[in-house]
Design a protein around this motif. Structure first.
Motif, mmCIF file in Angstrom:
data_model
loop_
_atom_site.group_PDB
_atom_site.id
_atom_site.type_symbol
_atom_site.label_atom_id
_atom_site.label_comp_id
_atom_site.label_asym_id
_atom_site.label_seq_id
_atom_site.Cartn_x
_atom_site.Cartn_y
_atom_site.Cartn_z
ATOM 1 N N GLY A 76 99.878 -13.743 22.425
ATOM 2 C CA GLY A 76 99.371 -12.379 22.263
ATOM 3 C C GLY A 76 99.074 -11.697 23.581
ATOM 4 N N ASP A 77 98.247 -10.676 23.497
ATOM 5 C CA ASP A 77 97.869 -9.878 24.653
ATOM 6 C C ASP A 77 97.095 -10.758 25.638
ATOM 7 N N ALA A 78 97.320 -10.538 26.939
ATOM 8 C CA ALA A 78 96.712 -11.402 27.947
ATOM 9 C C ALA A 78 96.404 -10.617 29.218
ATOM 10 N N LEU A 79 95.619 -11.244 30.085
ATOM 11 C CA LEU A 79 95.248 -10.670 31.377
ATOM 12 C C LEU A 79 95.391 -11.753 32.443
ATOM 13 N N THR A 80 95.771 -11.329 33.641
ATOM 14 C CA THR A 80 95.827 -12.267 34.757
ATOM 15 C C THR A 80 94.410 -12.542 35.244
ATOM 16 N N SER A 81 94.077 -13.818 35.385
ATOM 17 C CA SER A 81 92.788 -14.221 35.939
ATOM 18 C C SER A 81 92.879 -14.305 37.465
ATOM 19 N N GLU A 82 93.984 -14.831 37.953
ATOM 20 C CA GLU A 82 94.222 -14.934 39.391
ATOM 21 C C GLU A 82 95.700 -15.211 39.619
ATOM 22 N N PHE A 83 96.169 -14.862 40.821
ATOM 23 C CA PHE A 83 97.511 -15.288 41.212
ATOM 24 C C PHE A 83 97.616 -15.318 42.725
ATOM 25 N N LYS A 84 98.581 -16.075 43.188
ATOM 26 C CA LYS A 84 98.871 -16.220 44.612
ATOM 27 C C LYS A 84 100.351 -15.933 44.788
ATOM 28 N N ILE A 85 100.680 -15.225 45.853
ATOM 29 C CA ILE A 85 102.078 -14.901 46.117
ATOM 30 C C ILE A 85 102.442 -15.342 47.525
ATOM 31 N N ASN A 86 103.653 -15.871 47.659
ATOM 32 C CA ASN A 86 104.227 -16.188 48.960
ATOM 33 C C ASN A 86 105.439 -15.283 49.167
ATOM 34 N N TYR A 87 105.400 -14.486 50.229
ATOM 35 C CA TYR A 87 106.532 -13.646 50.597
ATOM 36 C C TYR A 87 107.450 -14.502 51.464
ATOM 37 N N LEU A 88 108.679 -14.707 51.015
ATOM 38 C CA LEU A 88 109.599 -15.615 51.690
ATOM 39 C C LEU A 88 110.518 -14.908 52.676
ATOM 40 N N ARG A 89 110.978 -13.732 52.311
ATOM 41 C CA ARG A 89 111.837 -12.939 53.195
ATOM 42 C C ARG A 89 111.783 -11.492 52.744
ATOM 43 N N PRO A 90 112.137 -10.566 53.622
ATOM 44 C CA PRO A 90 112.088 -9.150 53.255
ATOM 45 C C PRO A 90 112.958 -8.854 52.032
ATOM 46 N N ALA A 91 112.441 -8.022 51.159
ATOM 47 C CA ALA A 91 113.164 -7.641 49.936
ATOM 48 C C ALA A 91 113.901 -6.333 50.200
ATOM 49 N N GLN A 92 115.229 -6.412 50.185
ATOM 50 C CA GLN A 92 116.081 -5.247 50.384
ATOM 51 C C GLN A 92 117.185 -5.289 49.344
ATOM 52 N N GLY A 93 117.661 -4.137 48.970
ATOM 53 C CA GLY A 93 118.783 -4.089 48.053
ATOM 54 C C GLY A 93 118.639 -2.986 47.040
ATOM 55 N N GLU A 94 119.369 -3.143 45.953
ATOM 56 C CA GLU A 94 119.395 -2.129 44.908
ATOM 57 C C GLU A 94 118.264 -2.288 43.907
ATOM 58 N N ALA A 95 117.814 -3.525 43.708
ATOM 59 C CA ALA A 95 116.802 -3.781 42.676
ATOM 60 C C ALA A 95 116.098 -5.096 42.952
ATOM 61 N N LEU A 96 114.974 -5.270 42.271
ATOM 62 C CA LEU A 96 114.232 -6.527 42.280
ATOM 63 C C LEU A 96 114.169 -7.051 40.848
ATOM 64 N N VAL A 97 114.238 -8.366 40.702
ATOM 65 C CA VAL A 97 114.106 -8.998 39.390
ATOM 66 C C VAL A 97 113.068 -10.091 39.490
ATOM 67 N N ALA A 98 112.050 -10.003 38.648
ATOM 68 C CA ALA A 98 111.002 -11.016 38.580
ATOM 69 C C ALA A 98 111.193 -11.826 37.307
ATOM 70 N N THR A 99 111.273 -13.134 37.456
ATOM 71 C CA THR A 99 111.405 -14.049 36.325
ATOM 72 C C THR A 99 110.211 -14.985 36.345
ATOM 73 N N ALA A 100 109.490 -15.060 35.236
ATOM 74 C CA ALA A 100 108.310 -15.910 35.165
ATOM 75 C C ALA A 100 108.382 -16.824 33.956
ATOM 76 N N ASN A 101 107.807 -18.008 34.130
ATOM 77 C CA ASN A 101 107.751 -19.006 33.064
ATOM 78 C C ASN A 101 106.376 -19.643 33.036
ATOM 79 N N ALA A 102 105.929 -19.964 31.842
ATOM 80 C CA ALA A 102 104.679 -20.700 31.692
ATOM 81 C C ALA A 102 104.952 -22.165 32.013
ATOM 82 N N LEU A 103 104.184 -22.709 32.943
ATOM 83 C CA LEU A 103 104.309 -24.127 33.283
ATOM 84 C C LEU A 103 103.503 -24.982 32.322
ATOM 85 N N ALA A 104 102.357 -24.450 31.885
ATOM 86 C CA ALA A 104 101.482 -25.141 30.937
ATOM 87 C C ALA A 104 100.643 -24.093 30.226
#
Length: 143
Positions: A76-104
């Motif tokens: 159901g409906d949810a909220l982020t409690s916390e997250f951490k992001i690592n920027y690996l390289r500059p994002a350039q191009g026509e679009a960005l695609v984010a894919t997420a999966n539940a690990l547990a």
């Protein structure tokens, strides 16, 4: 309507109801139990001074993709409690695609992982990874 179809319909309603998401021009490409994919065309007003996607844009994608994957895993409906992001390289191009999966996922939280790829000249380039914890939305926050 089965549970998967109900969750997909809920995810699409919530996504469409987000004014910030609509302003950015993101689309929910897929939402399945414990997984989601969000697409965002890159425009000049989403870039920083060096011509790369602004870090805040990548953080938005990670946050939203993690929340939707977690919500789908929690049912159901949810909220982020916390997250951490690592920027690996500059994002350039026509679009960005984010894919997420539940690990547990349990009854009270889901831990999710996200990858953000830039689409550039037909190539996918991994630009950022994120991990976060998602909680079910409190009944008063579900509207």
């Amino acid at each position: 309507m089965n549970d998967d179809a109900r969750l997909q319909a809920l995810a699409r309603r919530i996504f469409a109801a987000q004014p910030f998401t609509q302003m950015l021009g993101a689309t929910l490409e897929s939402a399945a139990p414990g997984a989601t994919r969000i697409h965002l065309p890159l425009r000049a007003d989403l870039l920083q001074q060096h011509g790369f996607a602004h870090g805040g844009v990548l953080a938005y994608l990670a946050d939203n993709a993690i929340t939707f994957a977690g919500g789908m895993a929690l049912g159901g409906d949810a909220l982020t409690s916390e997250f951490k992001i690592n920027y690996l390289r500059p994002a350039q191009g026509e679009a960005l695609v984010a894919t997420a999966n539940a690990l547990a996922a349990g009854r009270r939280q889901a831990v999710c992982r996200c990858e953000i790829h830039a689409l550039r000249d037909g190539t996918r380039v991994l630009c950022a990874v994120a991990q976060g914890t998602v909680l079910p939305a409190a009944p008063t926050e579900r509207g």
